[in-house]
Design a protein around this motif. Structure first.
Motif, PDB file in Angstrom:
ATOM      1  N   GLN A 101     100.834  94.674  74.565  1.00 49.45           N
ATOM      2  CA  GLN A 101     102.034  93.842  74.479  1.00 49.45           C
ATOM      3  C   GLN A 101     101.730  92.509  73.799  1.00 49.45           C
ATOM      4  O   GLN A 101     102.464  92.072  72.893  1.00 49.45           O
ATOM      5  N   VAL A 102     100.647  91.863  74.210  1.00 52.64           N
ATOM      6  CA  VAL A 102     100.277  90.591  73.589  1.00 52.64           C
ATOM      7  C   VAL A 102      99.895  90.814  72.133  1.00 52.64           C
ATOM      8  O   VAL A 102     100.262  90.030  71.252  1.00 52.64           O
ATOM      9  N   ALA A 103      99.180  91.893  71.854  1.00 47.95           N
ATOM     10  CA  ALA A 103      98.767  92.186  70.478  1.00 47.95           C
ATOM     11  C   ALA A 103      99.983  92.360  69.573  1.00 47.95           C
ATOM     12  O   ALA A 103     100.003  91.851  68.444  1.00 47.95           O
ATOM     13  N   GLN A 104     100.996  93.055  70.055  1.00 42.76           N
ATOM     14  CA  GLN A 104     102.200  93.274  69.251  1.00 42.76           C
ATOM     15  C   GLN A 104     102.894  91.958  68.934  1.00 42.76           C
ATOM     16  O   GLN A 104     103.364  91.737  67.809  1.00 42.76           O
ATOM     17  N   LYS A 105     102.935  91.049  69.888  1.00 44.02           N
ATOM     18  CA  LYS A 105     103.579  89.753  69.666  1.00 44.02           C
ATOM     19  C   LYS A 105     102.772  88.877  68.709  1.00 44.02           C
ATOM     20  O   LYS A 105     103.346  88.108  67.931  1.00 44.02           O
ATOM     21  N   LEU A 106     101.440  88.989  68.758  1.00 41.84           N
ATOM     22  CA  LEU A 106     100.614  88.204  67.845  1.00 41.84           C
ATOM     23  C   LEU A 106     100.844  88.612  66.395  1.00 41.84           C
ATOM     24  O   LEU A 106     100.707  87.784  65.485  1.00 41.84           O
ATOM     25  N   MET A 107     101.212  89.855  66.168  1.00 46.26           N
ATOM     26  CA  MET A 107     101.416  90.329  64.795  1.00 46.26           C
ATOM     27  C   MET A 107     102.658  89.726  64.148  1.00 46.26           C
ATOM     28  O   MET A 107     102.872  89.873  62.943  1.00 46.26           O
ATOM     29  N   SER A 108     103.468  89.040  64.952  1.00 44.63           N
ATOM     30  CA  SER A 108     104.625  88.354  64.381  1.00 44.63           C
ATOM     31  C   SER A 108     104.268  86.996  63.804  1.00 44.63           C
ATOM     32  O   SER A 108     105.077  86.367  63.111  1.00 44.63           O
ATOM     33  N   LEU A 109     103.035  86.535  64.064  1.00 44.57           N
ATOM     34  CA  LEU A 109     102.594  85.257  63.517  1.00 44.57           C
ATOM     35  C   LEU A 109     102.359  85.393  62.019  1.00 44.57           C
ATOM     36  O   LEU A 109     101.902  86.437  61.544  1.00 44.57           O
ATOM     37  N   PRO A 110     102.670  84.370  61.241  1.00 42.04           N
ATOM     38  CA  PRO A 110     102.483  84.451  59.795  1.00 42.04           C
ATOM     39  C   PRO A 110     101.025  84.645  59.408  1.00 42.04           C
ATOM     40  O   PRO A 110     100.131  84.022  59.975  1.00 42.04           O
TER      41      PRO A 110
END
Length: 245
Positions: A101-110
């Motif tokens: 879950q955290v990994a998926q959200k980090l992928m939204s970072l530019p």
């Protein structure tokens, strides 16, 4: 100047030269980090991270015991009962699991193509691929092989395998600023309170963590890779070489 004086002078000069060379050698062997998660610049330091036989997998012996005595000890600390296995070496862990879950959200970072987050009892380890990088092409092929299982397997650091054959110094384009932002976001996005968060874009680290993901799906856990993981993160995130067990 008599013969005895000349002899003493030569001995004093030789002693001074020896001291100078020793000091220079010590300075040259001092661990020097590159960028975050870029490992040690000096490959000569790598051997000291694999001194403990518990971090090696010997195919003739099977998988060795994993910190049995330490796991049976009850320890607590001020960070919500989250503690490192060895207070002198915060990289040693007794458990690892993914936090998708955290990994998926980090992928939204530019600038971040992909991310994997491994969580231990005290810390988080983040493997990221930045824009413009391809770990499939940049990493050593052997980091996606060399499996370990309950009956044995040498892994990456088995007996007779030199750890410096794999480069952990490439930083994969990760800057200090980006690493700081990833650490900040990882803590903010997670429901857990980490003592430390380690970030690397090293292609070999990224690929091995991806390999762990595949192994976890097949086996249900990463228990067989705990020793190897404890060794690998010491190469990628060196802290204090004097506290290695």
């Amino acid at each position: 100047m008599n013969m005895a004086q000349r002899r003493n002078r030569r001995l004093l000069l030789a002693l001074c030269i020896a001291c100078t060379l020793t000091a220079a050698g010590c300075g040259g062997n001092r661990p020097q980090q590159s960028r975050p998660g870029g490992g040690l610049e000096d490959g000569r330091q790598q051997a000291m991270f694999d001194r403990d036989s518990r971090n090696n997998e010997n195919p003739s012996l099977g998988v060795k015991e994993r910190w049995v005595n330490e796991q049976n000890q009850k320890q607590t600390n001020e960070a919500g009962n989250r503690y490192p296995l060895d207070p002198n070496n915060p990289l040693l862990s007794k458990s690892i699991q993914f936090d998708p879950q955290v990994a998926q959200k980090l992928m939204s970072l530019p600038g971040i193509q992909s991310a994997q987050v491994l969580v231990t009892e005290a810390n988080a380890f983040v493997a990221v691929v930045l824009d413009g990088h391809n770990p499939d092409a940049e990493a050593s092929p052997e980091v996606t092989s060399n499996p370990v299982h309950s009956k044995g397997g040498v892994g990456l650091f088995g007996t007779g395998l030199k750890p410096e054959r794999i480069s952990w110094t490439e930083h994969g384009g990760l800057s200090t600023e980006t690493a700081t932002e990833i650490r900040k976001q990882t803590q903010a996005l997670s429901q857990k309170s980490f003592k430390q968060i380690f970030v690397s874009a090293n292609p070999n680290f990224v690929q091995r963590v991806r390999f762990y993901g595949k192994e976890e799906k097949e086996k249900g856990n990463l228990y067989d890779y705990l020793n190897e993981f404890n060794t690998m993160v010491q190469h990628v995130f060196p802290i204090d070489t004097n506290t290695r067990k």
